[in-house]
Design a protein around this motif. Sequence first.
Motif, PDB file in Angstrom:
ATOM      1  N   MET A  51      -0.534  -3.275  -1.343  1.00  0.00           N
ATOM      2  CA  MET A  51      -1.861  -2.952  -0.903  1.00  0.00           C
ATOM      3  C   MET A  51      -2.006  -2.123   0.495  1.00  0.00           C
ATOM      4  SD  MET A  51      -3.405  -3.004  -3.731  1.00  0.00           S
ATOM      5  CE  MET A  51      -4.904  -2.525  -3.500  1.00  0.00           C
ATOM      6  N   ASN A  52      -1.469  -2.843   1.252  1.00  0.00           N
ATOM      7  CA  ASN A  52      -1.355  -2.146   2.707  1.00  0.00           C
ATOM      8  C   ASN A  52      -0.419  -0.711   2.881  1.00  0.00           C
ATOM      9  OD1 ASN A  52      -2.818  -4.061   4.071  1.00  0.00           O
ATOM     10  ND2 ASN A  52      -1.016  -5.288   4.821  1.00  0.00           N
ATOM     11  N   VAL A  53       0.494  -0.850   2.059  1.00  0.00           N
ATOM     12  CA  VAL A  53       1.326   0.497   2.129  1.00  0.00           C
ATOM     13  C   VAL A  53       0.292   1.550   1.550  1.00  0.00           C
ATOM     14  CG1 VAL A  53       3.204   1.733   1.048  1.00  0.00           C
ATOM     15  CG2 VAL A  53       3.584  -0.690   1.902  1.00  0.00           C
ATOM     16  N   ILE A  54      -0.364   1.110   0.367  1.00  0.00           N
ATOM     17  CA  ILE A  54      -1.069   2.309  -0.432  1.00  0.00           C
ATOM     18  C   ILE A  54      -2.231   2.770   0.781  1.00  0.00           C
ATOM     19  CG2 ILE A  54      -2.759   2.610  -2.072  1.00  0.00           C
ATOM     20  CD1 ILE A  54      -1.241   0.664  -3.993  1.00  0.00           C
ATOM     21  N   HIS A  55      -2.936   1.790   1.131  1.00  0.00           N
ATOM     22  CA  HIS A  55      -4.405   2.064   1.966  1.00  0.00           C
ATOM     23  C   HIS A  55      -3.987   2.569   3.362  1.00  0.00           C
ATOM     24  CE1 HIS A  55      -6.641   0.968  -1.263  1.00  0.00           C
ATOM     25  NE2 HIS A  55      -6.353  -0.442  -1.159  1.00  0.00           N
ATOM     26  N   TYR A  56      -2.766   1.996   4.043  1.00  0.00           N
ATOM     27  CA  TYR A  56      -2.530   2.370   5.307  1.00  0.00           C
ATOM     28  C   TYR A  56      -1.588   3.128   5.572  1.00  0.00           C
ATOM     29  CZ  TYR A  56      -6.048  -0.986   5.746  1.00  0.00           C
ATOM     30  OH  TYR A  56      -7.143  -1.885   5.612  1.00  0.00           O
ATOM     31  N   ALA A  57      -0.037   2.908   5.074  1.00  0.00           N
ATOM     32  CA  ALA A  57       0.984   3.901   5.243  1.00  0.00           C
ATOM     33  C   ALA A  57       0.737   5.083   4.584  1.00  0.00           C
ATOM     34  CB  ALA A  57       2.390   3.280   4.621  1.00  0.00           C
ATOM     35  N   TYR A  58       0.205   5.181   3.290  1.00  0.00           N
ATOM     36  CA  TYR A  58      -0.069   6.458   2.648  1.00  0.00           C
ATOM     37  C   TYR A  58      -1.312   6.945   2.318  1.00  0.00           C
ATOM     38  CZ  TYR A  58       4.991   5.760   1.080  1.00  0.00           C
ATOM     39  OH  TYR A  58       6.153   5.415   1.072  1.00  0.00           O
ATOM     40  N   GLU A  59      -2.290   6.263   2.935  1.00  0.00           N
ATOM     41  CA  GLU A  59      -3.922   6.499   3.016  1.00  0.00           C
ATOM     42  C   GLU A  59      -4.195   6.978   1.567  1.00  0.00           C
ATOM     43  OE1 GLU A  59      -3.584   9.427   6.246  1.00  0.00           O
ATOM     44  OE2 GLU A  59      -4.416   7.779   7.616  1.00  0.00           O
ATOM     45  N   ASP A  74      18.910 -20.300  -1.615  1.00  0.00           N
ATOM     46  CA  ASP A  74      18.169 -21.178  -1.172  1.00  0.00           C
ATOM     47  C   ASP A  74      16.631 -20.747  -0.868  1.00  0.00           C
ATOM     48  OD1 ASP A  74      18.862 -20.056   1.170  1.00  0.00           O
ATOM     49  OD2 ASP A  74      18.802 -21.789   2.301  1.00  0.00           O
ATOM     50  N   ALA A  75      16.691 -19.371  -1.077  1.00  0.00           N
ATOM     51  CA  ALA A  75      15.433 -18.575  -0.895  1.00  0.00           C
ATOM     52  C   ALA A  75      15.308 -17.196  -1.772  1.00  0.00           C
ATOM     53  CB  ALA A  75      15.621 -18.142   0.558  1.00  0.00           C
ATOM     54  N   VAL A  76      14.059 -16.603  -1.817  1.00  0.00           N
ATOM     55  CA  VAL A  76      13.987 -15.234  -2.253  1.00  0.00           C
ATOM     56  C   VAL A  76      13.497 -14.413  -1.095  1.00  0.00           C
ATOM     57  CG1 VAL A  76      12.611 -13.892  -3.954  1.00  0.00           C
ATOM     58  CG2 VAL A  76      13.207 -16.198  -4.704  1.00  0.00           C
ATOM     59  N   VAL A  77      14.381 -13.252  -1.099  1.00  0.00           N
ATOM     60  CA  VAL A  77      14.154 -12.468  -0.041  1.00  0.00           C
ATOM     61  C   VAL A  77      13.224 -11.475  -0.592  1.00  0.00           C
ATOM     62  CG1 VAL A  77      14.915 -10.714   1.956  1.00  0.00           C
ATOM     63  CG2 VAL A  77      16.197 -13.079   1.208  1.00  0.00           C
ATOM     64  N   LEU A  78      12.016 -10.844   0.006  1.00  0.00           N
ATOM     65  CA  LEU A  78      11.196  -9.880  -0.456  1.00  0.00           C
ATOM     66  C   LEU A  78      11.323  -8.705   0.413  1.00  0.00           C
ATOM     67  CD1 LEU A  78       9.085  -8.781  -2.539  1.00  0.00           C
ATOM     68  CD2 LEU A  78       7.511 -10.005  -1.327  1.00  0.00           C
ATOM     69  N   GLU A  79      11.832  -7.505   0.088  1.00  0.00           N
ATOM     70  CA  GLU A  79      11.857  -6.466   1.132  1.00  0.00           C
ATOM     71  C   GLU A  79      10.689  -5.391   0.396  1.00  0.00           C
ATOM     72  OE1 GLU A  79      15.630  -5.213   2.966  1.00  0.00           O
ATOM     73  OE2 GLU A  79      15.089  -3.427   1.730  1.00  0.00           O
ATOM     74  N   VAL A  80      10.113  -4.801   1.280  1.00  0.00           N
ATOM     75  CA  VAL A  80       9.177  -3.412   1.152  1.00  0.00           C
ATOM     76  C   VAL A  80       9.637  -2.546   1.891  1.00  0.00           C
ATOM     77  CG1 VAL A  80       6.712  -2.986   0.898  1.00  0.00           C
ATOM     78  CG2 VAL A  80       7.241  -5.289   0.254  1.00  0.00           C
ATOM     79  N   ARG A  81       9.815  -1.291   1.409  1.00  0.00           N
ATOM     80  CA  ARG A  81      10.257  -0.292   2.101  1.00  0.00           C
ATOM     81  C   ARG A  81       9.041   1.006   1.976  1.00  0.00           C
ATOM     82  NH1 ARG A  81      14.887  -0.319  -0.355  1.00  0.00           N
ATOM     83  NH2 ARG A  81      15.225   1.945  -0.354  1.00  0.00           N
ATOM     84  N   ASP A  82       8.532   1.503   2.898  1.00  0.00           N
ATOM     85  CA  ASP A  82       7.818   2.692   2.607  1.00  0.00           C
ATOM     86  C   ASP A  82       8.406   3.928   3.911  1.00  0.00           C
ATOM     87  OD1 ASP A  82       5.907   2.928   5.187  1.00  0.00           O
ATOM     88  OD2 ASP A  82       5.639   0.723   4.417  1.00  0.00           O
ATOM     89  N   HIS A  83       7.705   5.128   3.634  1.00  0.00           N
ATOM     90  CA  HIS A  83       8.071   6.048   4.638  1.00  0.00           C
ATOM     91  C   HIS A  83       6.776   6.744   5.222  1.00  0.00           C
ATOM     92  CE1 HIS A  83       7.910   8.305   0.841  1.00  0.00           C
ATOM     93  NE2 HIS A  83       7.130   9.283   1.676  1.00  0.00           N
ATOM     94  N   GLY A  84       5.734   5.540   5.526  1.00  0.00           N
ATOM     95  CA  GLY A  84       4.699   6.125   6.162  1.00  0.00           C
ATOM     96  C   GLY A  84       4.845   6.062   7.681  1.00  0.00           C
ATOM     97  N   PRO A  85       3.874   6.307   8.607  1.00  0.00           N
ATOM     98  CA  PRO A  85       4.016   6.259  10.053  1.00  0.00           C
ATOM     99  C   PRO A  85       4.617   4.976  10.504  1.00  0.00           C
ATOM    100  CG  PRO A  85       1.562   7.150   9.272  1.00  0.00           C
ATOM    101  CD  PRO A  85       2.459   6.541   8.110  1.00  0.00           C
ATOM    102  N   ALA A  86       5.300   4.725  11.341  1.00  0.00           N
ATOM    103  CA  ALA A  86       5.765   3.531  11.888  1.00  0.00           C
ATOM    104  C   ALA A  86       4.650   2.279  12.098  1.00  0.00           C
ATOM    105  CB  ALA A  86       6.686   3.668  13.229  1.00  0.00           C
ATOM    106  N   PHE A  87       4.723   1.376  11.612  1.00  0.00           N
ATOM    107  CA  PHE A  87       3.844   0.458  11.976  1.00  0.00           C
ATOM    108  C   PHE A  87       4.581  -1.203  11.752  1.00  0.00           C
ATOM    109  CE2 PHE A  87       0.770  -2.920   9.873  1.00  0.00           C
ATOM    110  CZ  PHE A  87      -0.076  -3.018  11.086  1.00  0.00           C
ATOM    111  N   ASP A  88       4.580  -2.021  12.726  1.00  0.00           N
ATOM    112  CA  ASP A  88       5.180  -3.254  12.657  1.00  0.00           C
ATOM    113  C   ASP A  88       4.040  -4.323  12.658  1.00  0.00           C
ATOM    114  OD1 ASP A  88       6.287  -5.649  13.145  1.00  0.00           O
ATOM    115  OD2 ASP A  88       7.143  -5.106  15.033  1.00  0.00           O
TER     116      ASP A  88
END
Lengths: 528, 125
Positions: free
Chosen positions: A436-444, A460-474
């Motif tokens: 939802m953050n990607v939709i609203h903030y990275a891509y407006e 021993d884990a699940v790794v979740l990775e989310v990638r977008d090409h919006g403006p840099a935001f940490d």
Amino acid sequence: MKQLSDCRLLLVDDAKANLDILVAGLKAEHKLSLALNGEMALQLAARTPPDLVLLDIVMPGLDGYEVCRRLRAMPETAEVPIIFLSSLEDVQNKSRGFEAGANDYVTKPFDLLEVRARVRALLKAKAYSDSVKEQLTADLRVARDIQMGMIPHDFSTLEKDFAVELAGVLEPAREVGGDMYGAFQGAAGGLVLFVGDVSGKGIPASLFMVRASSLARLLGRDIAGPERILARLNDELSSDNPSGMFVTMLCVVFDPASGRIALANAGHNRPVILRDGEAPRWAVERLGTALGFEPGLTFELTEFILQPGDTLVIYTDGVNEAFNPQAECYGNERLLHDLAAFRQQPATAVTTGMLRHIRTFAAGARQSDDIAMLVLRAKDRPVHAEPPGRIMNLELQAVPEAVAHGVEQLRLFCHEHQVEEKALFALALALEECGMNVIHYAYEDQAHERFHVTFERTADAVVLEVRDHGPAFDPTSAVIRNLAPDEARPPGGWGIPLVRHYMEEIKYTRAGDENVLRMHKRLVPRAA
Amino acid sequence: MPLDIQFKNSPEGPRYGAMTVELSGSLDGATAPELERQLTPILETQLTDLVFDLEKLNFISSAGFRVFANARKRLKERGGQASFVRLQPQIQEVFEIIKALPGIGIFKSIEEIDSHLALRQRRPR
């Protein structure tokens, strides 16, 4: 293109006087070979294939018609232009000459000017057709490389990840063909295999093959279940299919944890199961409908367990419908009989061994159809080993419904890989909030944008990775607002703190023009 | 996972004058707008008590939470209250992490919310 002066003419006449006239008239323009009878002509032609033959008809021994027929039968001279030079000027003889394979006919006594002109005209026509053929051959060679490049050859990663043996072989009857196979990790983490055969052969079939094969790989990565993969593929192929081509396809999904095979058939040859101590048998009886006729078809799902050591042999009809010079068909009975020898053999032994059987049977007859084979052999399943790493990739559109779809896929993925409900909830929440953050903030809220999500199950884990090409935001460096009551909190303000609460590790990197957010959810070791 | 929304009026009994909203499924970015849309006309009325029954709500995200926060704010403006009953443990945990809804009532059972509402009805406004 060859210069006309480099072209070699073979002159054949039993009257030396005739040869002398021809030599005098042609030696300035071409290289010449001379033969005084048919046998000598054939020997010379075999040793130094000429670019054109001037052939007398009435000769002792082999006459011109026979020499012509034999030249046509030799691969080196099958297409060489042949001009008959004869005093037999009636229509019957001329037409008999053409039937024997001649390109032209000049009656004696001849005018040298005419002979020279006809020789030049035929050499030019031949040179033109040669260059067209060469171009076509070069294009086909490239096309073949492209097509072969679409077929997986190195199965080592899949073999390791899924504890199986895999072997594949594809031999088009011509340069390019309509057979295909594929092997890759599918939507729900299973191993997806498909083998297909497009109607027809050659370039049209190969174009359709490229379309079907590419779509099969795309859909197979997104859709779980072979019957659903085939249904979607059929919908895609049958729309915009003006050529009316179709493809038969067998699709298999193998679950390494249970050994379960899920299989659906779209009009393809029935695959064979090899099990030690049992006669080879069909893995499925029903054929189903081929893909490409009409949209909206459904396909039957067949399920069974592939025991360790069992082998599944999938192939196209170039295998069971290979022909020998007596026009006999290899057939299903021979196929089952010959396969029996490969029970308990490695997967690669099946492909190479069966190719040998088919070649032996064909006994030199020209391969009439493309041949493809894909062989899966289940190895012993490790009992106590950690579950191997599994990855799922999704490309999602920047709309809330796509995020919900991603969460659904995550749910399936977690169930598939024994992730407990609590961790699943945390992962689902993290994906939902980040999405939802990607939709609203990275891509407006630009709904046409897309972003990528990867789930990976490690030991021993699940790794979740989310990638977008919006403006840099940490988000990891963003100031966490006080979680205390705050009426004025902007929407979305709760998302990042929630993700931080539920994930043990969050790492942000800016890779090129992409924001990459990688999150770890540690799993509680399960009681033995 | 979709969201199912059921509105229930309480014409009599302890919950008289309150509206109960039963949610089941997932309240997330995809489903929150629909809940918001359905709540809007209700929040326009003079209703003071809204009870969210979350027994069958399996999932909630901050987008869903925002709908609750807005409803609570509107009710508070006219001296009303939003209450939440029968939260599943994972939903309860999210409520606890956010801690952002002061003055809301969270109740474990129907009996608990009913006695609370009965008390509120007797109290002078």
